[in-house]
Design an enzyme around this catalytic site. Structure first.
Site, short mmCIF file in Angstrom:
data_model
loop_
_atom_site.label_atom_id
_atom_site.label_comp_id
_atom_site.label_asym_id
_atom_site.label_seq_id
_atom_site.Cartn_x
_atom_site.Cartn_y
_atom_site.Cartn_z
N LYS A 2 0.84 -1.19 0.00
CA LYS A 2 0.00 0.00 0.00
C LYS A 2 0.88 1.25 0.00
O LYS A 2 1.87 1.34 0.73
CB LYS A 2 -0.93 -0.01 1.22
CG LYS A 2 -1.99 -1.12 1.15
CD LYS A 2 -2.90 -1.10 2.35
CE LYS A 2 -3.97 -2.18 2.26
NZ LYS A 2 -4.91 -1.96 1.15
N GLU A 52 -12.64 -3.23 10.89
CA GLU A 52 -13.45 -3.78 9.81
C GLU A 52 -14.90 -3.77 10.24
O GLU A 52 -15.22 -4.10 11.39
CB GLU A 52 -13.01 -5.20 9.47
CG GLU A 52 -11.58 -5.31 8.97
CD GLU A 52 -11.19 -6.74 8.63
OE1 GLU A 52 -11.89 -7.67 9.08
OE2 GLU A 52 -10.19 -6.92 7.91
N HIS A 106 0.07 -7.87 9.40
CA HIS A 106 -0.16 -6.49 8.98
C HIS A 106 0.28 -5.47 10.03
O HIS A 106 1.02 -4.52 9.75
CB HIS A 106 -1.64 -6.25 8.67
CG HIS A 106 -2.20 -7.17 7.63
ND1 HIS A 106 -1.44 -7.72 6.63
CD2 HIS A 106 -3.47 -7.64 7.45
CE1 HIS A 106 -2.21 -8.48 5.86
NE2 HIS A 106 -3.43 -8.45 6.34
#
Length: 510
Positions: free
Chosen positions: A201, A235, A259
């Site tokens: 990203k 989320e 992550h």
């Protein structure tokens, strides 16, 4: 339109001729991520001449059937519209081979197909194998690739064959070490690319540039000026069709081990020797992981909060609780939310708590890193009806919008001396005029080039598992700390807020 990658090396240098072989090609990852990423790379003219893709799975499909199934995925999941003309041109380089991971003769057939395509196209390919399969297939596939003569040793720094491995990479430290050992029976460590898509990203990559290319930030990047750090991965979805897998692992293994710890280590590293040397950067990341304080069982109870979501509402829609999800064990104690407090034991970060919040069925989807700077003294504002000065906060938003903002204090217009927080920010769409490429685009391109900077090394994986081992041991013991609950659509249990209040902090409002 400007190409989405940065100017310089990535824009000018294409990878060598590459044959990408995707194992598990009939799966969701190939349709949703890998092939859409490849088509976008093709449209931006980043793929090398003669590039080919061979999808491998157990199903019997013709080349055309496989291509048509991929086209449906591209139409649905590509970050931008791909014309049929572009697809048809790309599809000429797409092929399919039926293969059973346990049958050596199937790998011999794969070698014949690769050799035949190389002869037809007059190219000498580097082979890049992508294991988009369940982890228990990693060993048989890598072994049979070696037996079939499809693995060449690295020669002169050129990786003639490489292997990309998807997560999950192990279930704990022992299984990760065993898997590392298994893969190294067939591939050298420098040929193995363990992928974590968060590292692809743009905003995560920008952490290094933001820190080391700006003279105003690096001098402040230490415990003298930074009060605390928060990392949130939130989320709004539940476990969807991953219930069985998730129930065996939990949110800590699924997101924190990879992550979160990757973002944390990049945020806290010392300046590497070179940004062009993959191991220089990865060496510094490993140092951070080794320096994060390991918790005793008592510290696990004090510094961690885990919980499960119950019934609630997400954006006005009623949703089930975790224990009501299909595929979840009736008496499961698997965590869907975790809040943690870490500390890095070195001179730069001594005394700076790093808070992590990760959960499912939270009010919205957002991944954000917030760096809170210490408060300015109030003495100058005594007698001016100003009770406190808000902290300056540097916010790095990873998703869904990629960007960086800095909150500063300013006087609003008017005769009174007041202080109000204002935001100085940028996002990629507005500042650079193009949407950020998908993470898999950058990672696939780097793997073809042999650039391992954004891939995790074996010792990184094992150190991350080592760090979390005390948590798993405590949570799975007879004296496990309480498993709390929180209503779906909330920001987690009240105990997560209490974790920060012990040191006078609060979670940033997202």
């Amino acid at each position: 339109m400007v190409n989405p990658f940065a100017e310089g090396e990535n824009r000018t240098l294409k990878p060598p001729a590459t044959a990408l072989v995707i194992f598990g090609a009939s799966g969701d990852l190939t349709n949703r991520k890998l092939v859409p990423a490849l088509v976008n790379l093709a449209q931006d003219e980043y793929l090398p001449p003669g590039f080919i893709v061979i999808g491998v799975a157990r199903r019997s499909l013709t080349h055309d059937q496989f291509r048509e199934s991929l086209w449906e995925g591209v139409k649905k999941f590509s970050r931008r519209t791909i014309s049929r003309e572009v697809w048809d041109r790309f599809a000429q380089s797409v092929f399919y081979q039926s293969l059973d991971a346990g049958r050596e003769e199937d790998f011999v057939a794969l070698r014949r197909l690769l050799e035949e395509l190389g002869q037809q196209r007059g190219d000498h390919y580097n082979y890049l194998y992508y294991l988009a399969t369940a982890p228990h297939f990693f060993g048989p596939i890598s072994h049979n690739l070696r037996v079939a003569g499809l693995v060449a040793e690295p020669v002169g720094g050129i990786r003639a064959t490489s292997l990309i491995v998807e997560k999950p990479f192990g279930h704990d430290q022992d299984s990760a070490a065993e898997l590392n050992s298994l893969l190294r029976e067939s591939f050298a460590e420098e040929q193995i690319y363990r992928i974590d898509h968060y590292l692809g990203k743009e905003t995560v990559q920008n952490i290094l540039v933001f820190r080391f290319a700006n003279g105003i930030f690096e001098p402040l990047w230490n415990s003298r000026y930074i009060d605390h750090i928060e990392i949130s991965v939130c989320e709004d979805i539940g476990v969807l069709n991953r219930a069985e897998y998730f129930d065996q692992n939990g949110i800590t293994r699924d997101i924190v081990q990879n992550h979160v710890l990757q973002m944390l280590s990049l945020l806290c590293i010392e300046p590497p020797i070179s940004l062009s040397d993959a191991d220089s950067i990865r060496n510094e990341k490993v140092k951070v992981l080794r320096l994060i304080r390991r918790m005793t069982p008592d510290e696990v109870a004090l510094n961690t909060v885990r919980a499960q979501y119950t019934r609630g509402f997400i954006q006005g829609t009623a949703v089930s609780g975790y224990l009501e999800e299909s595929g979840v064990a009736h008496h499961s104690t698997t965590e869907t939310f975790v809040a943690l407090q870490f500390e890095v034991d070195n001179w730069r970060w001594a005394g700076v708590p790093i808070y992590v919040r990760v959960g499912k069925r939270l009010p919205k989807r957002i991944t954000e890193i917030s760096v809170f700077f210490k408060e300015a003294p109030l003495s100058l504002f005594k007698g001016r009806q100003i009770d406190e000065l808000p902290q300056n906060v540097l916010t790095i938003q990873v998703q869904p919008t990629e960007g960086i903002s800095l909150s500063v204090n300013s006087k609003p217009p008017g005769p009174r001396m007041r202080v109000r927080r204002v935001e100085m920010d940028f996002n990629y769409d507005h500042s650079f005029g193009v949407a950020s490429p998908e993470a898999y685009e950058r990672l696939l391109l780097d793997a073809m080039k042999g650039d391992a900077t954004l891939f995790t090394r074996n010792d990184e994986i094992e150190e991350a598992w080592n760090l979390l081992a005390p948590l798993f041991e405590a949570w799975e013991s007879d004296r496990a700390p309480q498993l709390y609950s929180y209503e779906a659509g909330s920001w987690g249990p009240a105990e997560a807020a209490a974790l920060l209040r012990k040191r006078g902090h609060t979670w940033r409002r997202l």
